[in-house]
Design an enzyme around this catalytic site. Structure first.
Site, PDB file in Angstrom:
ATOM      1  CG  ASP A  61    -100.415  77.461  18.685  1.00  0.00           C
ATOM      2  OD1 ASP A  61    -101.735  77.943  18.478  1.00  0.00           O
ATOM      3  OD2 ASP A  61     -99.806  77.154  19.382  1.00  0.00           O
TER       4      ASP A  61
HETATM    5  C1  SPV Z   1    -102.695  74.204  23.180  1.00  0.00           C
HETATM    6  O1  SPV Z   1    -102.286  72.670  23.180  1.00  0.00           O
HETATM    7  O2  SPV Z   1    -102.334  74.675  21.894  1.00  0.00           O
HETATM    8  C2  SPV Z   1    -101.794  74.981  24.327  1.00  0.00           C
HETATM    9  C3  SPV Z   1    -101.286  74.458  25.526  1.00  0.00           C
HETATM   10  O3  SPV Z   1    -102.606  76.015  24.221  1.00  0.00           O
HETATM   11  S1  SPV Z   1     -99.795  74.835  25.221  1.00  0.00           S
HETATM   12  O4  SPV Z   1     -99.080  74.712  24.099  1.00  0.00           O
HETATM   13  O5  SPV Z   1     -98.716  74.445  26.154  1.00  0.00           O
HETATM   14  O6  SPV Z   1    -100.031  76.053  24.655  1.00  0.00           O
HETATM   15 MG    MG Z   2    -102.880  77.217  22.923  1.00  0.00          MG
END
Ligand code: SPV
Ligand code: MG
Length: 308
Positions: free
Chosen positions: A59
């Site tokens: 991510d």
């Molecule tokens: C997601 O679910 O992608 C979020 C929440 O942005 S977090 O992973 O806590 O950043």
């Molecule tokens: Mg996110």
């Protein structure tokens, strides 16, 4: 009202209701369909979930806006709940934010969340020391202002997410950003934190003069002992269970694959997996076949068609 308008007004009503809006993170259309079967109020399109499950990527802003939008559209089609899409930092500069708003709004999504992490962002939950850079507060406010000016319907919701506490900039920075983002037109504020004691969040709630001016959103992944109702009592209007379906799916697949790798026989995993009928039912397979096979009689002049 069309489907998008219904979902948007449901989301807005929920954000202003006495009970919290409980949203659950979907990573694909089926996870959204399953979330819809339980007593939740909204679906969160998790950037973390879509990166991980649809792309096997970290991510880190590696999923493009068009890929993220396509995932959000599939998720939205699979649920009658309002969908709030995680749009990371809007995938670039001010014009990327503006285009993101236009595309998501035109696609019928109820709302989006835009965070103040500099591109390329880094997932907020990573443990340990991770170098993090945020946009200057005024620059992010400028982008929010441009985003709100670009939206075409009154109801579309823009949640501005503050990463000050995640990046170690402290409560004062978070409060200043909240003021700037609300002044720029944000419909709600998401204050993110990794502090499981909730002290940081409590500091924000105590220090932010604008508290109550717009709905407040929490993602309690790393303070999981607080329930949605407890967070509501503290001032949060929306609580996002952001990644539990993804993590449940990974765990379930790993356990089943381990069973199969050991046994090398399908029977060994029968008790661990969903039955075929359940899968057919989830996507309404039999209804689709019935519709395909239905007989059709040409309507008589002035009459209506008959389908058997
Ligand atoms: C997601 O679910 O992608 C979020 C929440 O942005 S977090 O992973 O806590 O950043
Ligand atoms: Mg996110």
């Amino acid at each position: 009202m069309n489907r998008a308008a219904v979902k948007r007004s449901r989301l807005r009503a929920g954000l202003n209701a006495p009970d919290p809006v409980v949203a659950v993170g979907a990573h694909d259309a089926m996870s959204a369909r399953l979330i819809d079967s339980y007593a939740f109020d909204a679906v969160w399109v998790s950037g973390f979930g879509v990166s991980t499950m649809a792309h096997a990527l970290p991510d880190l802003n590696l999923v493009t806006m068009t890929e993220a939008l396509a995932a959000a559209v599939r998720i939205d089609a699979a649920t009658e709940l309002p969908v709030v899409a995680d749009c990371d930092n809007g995938f670039g500069g001010l014009n990327n934010v503006v285009r993101t708003i236009r595309e998501y709004e035109r696609a019928g999504i109820a709302g989006v969340c835009i965070e103040d992490n500099l591109f390329p962002k880094r997932n907020s939950l990573l443990a340990g020391t991770v170098k993090r850079e945020l946009l200057a507060p005024l620059e992010q406010a400028r982008r929010i202002d441009a985003a709100k000016a670009a939206q075409e319907t009154e109801e579309f919701v823009l949640i501005a997410r503050i990463e000050s506490l995640i990046a170690g900039h402290g409560v004062d920075d978070a409060c200043a950003r909240a003021d700037a983002y609300v002044s720029a037109g944000a419909d709600a504020i998401l204050i993110h934190s990794k502090d499981k004691t909730l002290q940081e969040i409590e500091g924000f709630l105590a220090g932010w003069q604008g508290l109550g001016s717009v709905p407040l959103v929490a993602v309690p992944t790393l303070f999981p002992s607080f329930s949605a109702d407890e967070l509501r009592a503290k001032g949060f209007n929306m609580v996002i269970f952001a990644n539990q379906p993804m993590r449940a799916a990974v765990r379930a697949m790993e356990e089943t694959l381990e069973t199969l790798a050991k046994a090398r026989k399908l029977e060994a995993a029968e008790g661990q997996i969903a039955g075929l009928e359940h899968i057919f039912e989830l996507v309404k397979t039999r209804q689709a076949i019935e519709a395909e096979d239905a007989e059709y009689t040409r309507p008589a002049e002035g009459g209506s068609a008959s389908r058997a």
